[in-house]
Motif scaffolding. Structure first.
Motif, PDB file in Angstrom:
ATOM      1  N   ARG A 298       0.863  -1.149  -0.250  1.00 64.99           N
ATOM      2  CA  ARG A 298      -0.411   0.001  -0.349  1.00 64.99           C
ATOM      3  C   ARG A 298       0.609   1.277   0.116  1.00 64.99           C
ATOM      4  O   ARG A 298       1.617   1.084   0.855  1.00 64.99           O
ATOM      5  CB  ARG A 298      -0.765  -0.082   1.071  1.00 64.99           C
TER       6      ARG A 298
ATOM      7  N   ARG B 105       0.456   5.429  -0.569  1.00 64.08           N
ATOM      8  CA  ARG B 105      -0.169   7.208  -0.423  1.00 64.08           C
ATOM      9  C   ARG B 105       0.087   7.432  -1.614  1.00 64.08           C
ATOM     10  O   ARG B 105       0.816   7.072  -2.408  1.00 64.08           O
ATOM     11  CB  ARG B 105       0.624   7.490   0.821  1.00 64.08           C
TER      12      ARG B 105
ATOM     13  N   VAL C 126      -5.247   6.090  -0.665  1.00 62.88           N
ATOM     14  CA  VAL C 126      -4.040   5.328  -0.659  1.00 62.88           C
ATOM     15  C   VAL C 126      -3.770   4.049  -1.544  1.00 62.88           C
ATOM     16  O   VAL C 126      -5.824   3.974  -1.752  1.00 62.88           O
ATOM     17  CB  VAL C 126      -3.924   4.398   0.315  1.00 62.88           C
TER      18      VAL C 126
ATOM     19  N   ASN D  44      -2.616   9.370  12.013  1.00 59.38           N
ATOM     20  CA  ASN D  44      -1.783   9.711  10.669  1.00 59.38           C
ATOM     21  C   ASN D  44      -0.860   8.964  10.973  1.00 59.38           C
ATOM     22  O   ASN D  44      -0.249   8.343  10.054  1.00 59.38           O
ATOM     23  CB  ASN D  44      -1.539  11.184  10.515  1.00 59.38           C
TER      24      ASN D  44
ATOM     25  N   ARG E  25      -0.299   5.972  10.774  1.00 58.79           N
ATOM     26  CA  ARG E  25      -1.132   4.560  10.449  1.00 58.79           C
ATOM     27  C   ARG E  25      -1.252   4.394   8.881  1.00 58.79           C
ATOM     28  O   ARG E  25       0.128   3.157   8.864  1.00 58.79           O
ATOM     29  CB  ARG E  25      -2.230   3.888  10.148  1.00 58.79           C
ATOM     30  N   ASP E  26      -0.713   5.173   7.939  1.00 60.70           N
ATOM     31  CA  ASP E  26      -0.256   4.807   6.243  1.00 60.70           C
ATOM     32  C   ASP E  26       0.981   4.714   6.141  1.00 60.70           C
ATOM     33  O   ASP E  26       0.698   4.311   5.408  1.00 60.70           O
ATOM     34  CB  ASP E  26      -0.417   6.258   5.563  1.00 60.70           C
ATOM     35  N   TYR E  27       1.829   5.474   7.384  1.00 62.16           N
ATOM     36  CA  TYR E  27       3.365   4.646   7.134  1.00 62.16           C
ATOM     37  C   TYR E  27       3.692   3.498   7.068  1.00 62.16           C
ATOM     38  O   TYR E  27       4.402   2.857   6.673  1.00 62.16           O
ATOM     39  CB  TYR E  27       3.859   6.096   7.801  1.00 62.16           C
TER      40      TYR E  27
END
Length: 355
Positions: free
Chosen positions: A8, A10, A54, A298, A300-302
């Protein structure tokens, strides 16, 4: 053996030529792009226009190849610029140690200009994990905290001069350690109670170094109070949360996160997931719960797509963190088996291998 993995990304990390791993559905449940679509510049811009944050990308890899992948161009650029910036800070801190004079102009230039590209770099939390560090934890840590203050400050809504002051506060938060004896600062073992008392003086000594320089009160309070805690258990004055400056509360959160995820002379770094666990443990009594919530939601996307090493030796990819970020996510191993670490307590993540 050749195999297909899904990672996944961004949307601002997606590059032309990448291939979608699955069909893409927009927030209003409309079909957007099909599985296998090769993305172009125009399609990426269209996804951004649709508000897609994402996407899952398909990669074909050779699982027999265990060599770590080469750093990306962005990671190389970050690493080179980062080490140059650390060198500048090191020279400035040495001036402070020997002459007790703070080169404020140089510190301001670092905070306002040199660090801005890192703060604006997509995926900077992941990039900081792969930067090679030599020694002198204090210098690397100061740069990391400044960068993270810039990133988290934006998440919290800080802008303009206020955001620049927050970055400067992060850069200078440990400036008082220049006045701590090196034999304590670099001690490879656990500090004695007496040595710990001396180490704790870095907050007041840092404040005393800058109090006559005309810095904003917010920056000075961040230096003085970043080890204070909401329940009054911190130092140096043991004030409760209502009397702790908001900048100090931000620095406290990112200071803990970076300290846990960094190598130090007396301990090896832990994973970001261990840092998340520590923040979750303290967010309702010692740390500001709002700042912690914004930070955790925030980052979490990393974490999605990170390849990690499990305690049983298996490699796995982080695929799901749940509605609320968890220190024990769902991962998928090399055989495609999904493992919910929350329900598999005998397993844990011991290292992030690739971001």
């Amino acid at each position: 053996m050749i195999r297909v993995i899904t990672k996944r990304y961004r949307i601002d990390e997606v590059k032309p030529g990448m291939e979608l791993a699955g069909s893409l559905i927009t927030d209003n449940d409309k079909f957007a792009l099909g599985e296998g679509t090769v993305l172009t510049d125009n399609l990426i811009q269209r996804l951004k226009g649709w508000g897609v944050g994402v996407v899952d990308i398909r990669h074909v890899v050779d699982s027999a190849d265990k060599e770590p992948p080469p750093l990306s161009e962005t990671q190389v650029a970050v690493s080179c610029g980062y080490n140059d910036t650390v060198g500048t800070l090191k020279r400035s801190f040495e001036t402070i140690r020997f002459f007790k004079q703070v080169p404020l102009k140089e510190m301001r230039e670092l905070a306002d200009s040199a660090l801005e590209p890192f703060i604006n770099t997509s995926g900077i939390l992941n990039h900081l994990q792969v930067v090679q560090r030599q020694d002198d934890y204090t210098f690397y840590h100061s740069i990391d905290v400044a960068v993270l203050c810039g990133v988290v400050g934006r998440w919290l809504g800080y802008r303009g001069d206020e955001l620049k002051d927050l970055v400067l506060a992060g850069l200078l938060h440990d400036i008082g350690k220049t006045q701590i004896p090196l034999e304590i600062l670099r001690k490879p073992g656990k500090l004695t109670p007496a040595e710990m008392e001396i180490m704790r003086l870095h907050t007041t000594r840092g404040y005393n170094l800058v109090k006559e320089l005309g810095l904003p009160a917010s920056v000075m309070y961040a230096i003085l109070q970043h080890h204070e805690r909401e329940d009054g258990s911190g130092y140096p004055i043991q004030v409760p949360g209502a009397k702790i400056h908001p900048f100090a509360k931000v620095v406290a959160v990112v200071d803990i996160y970076d300290a846990i995820t960094s190598d130090k002379v007396y301990s090896k770094k832990a994973t970001p997931f261990a840092a998340v666990e520590a923040l979750m443990r303290d967010m309702y009594d010692k740390l500001d719960p709002n700042i912690c919530t914004v930070f955790l939601n925030n980052v979490r996307d990393y974490f999605i797509g990170n390849v990690v090493l499990l305690s049983d030796g298996r490699e796995a990819e982080v695929v799901y963190l749940g509605k609320f970020i968890s220190a024990r996510p769902v991962v998928r191993d090399e055989n495609g088996e999904f493992i919910d670490l929350e329900n598999k307590k005998d397993l844990s993540i011991i290292k992030v291998l690739r971001t």
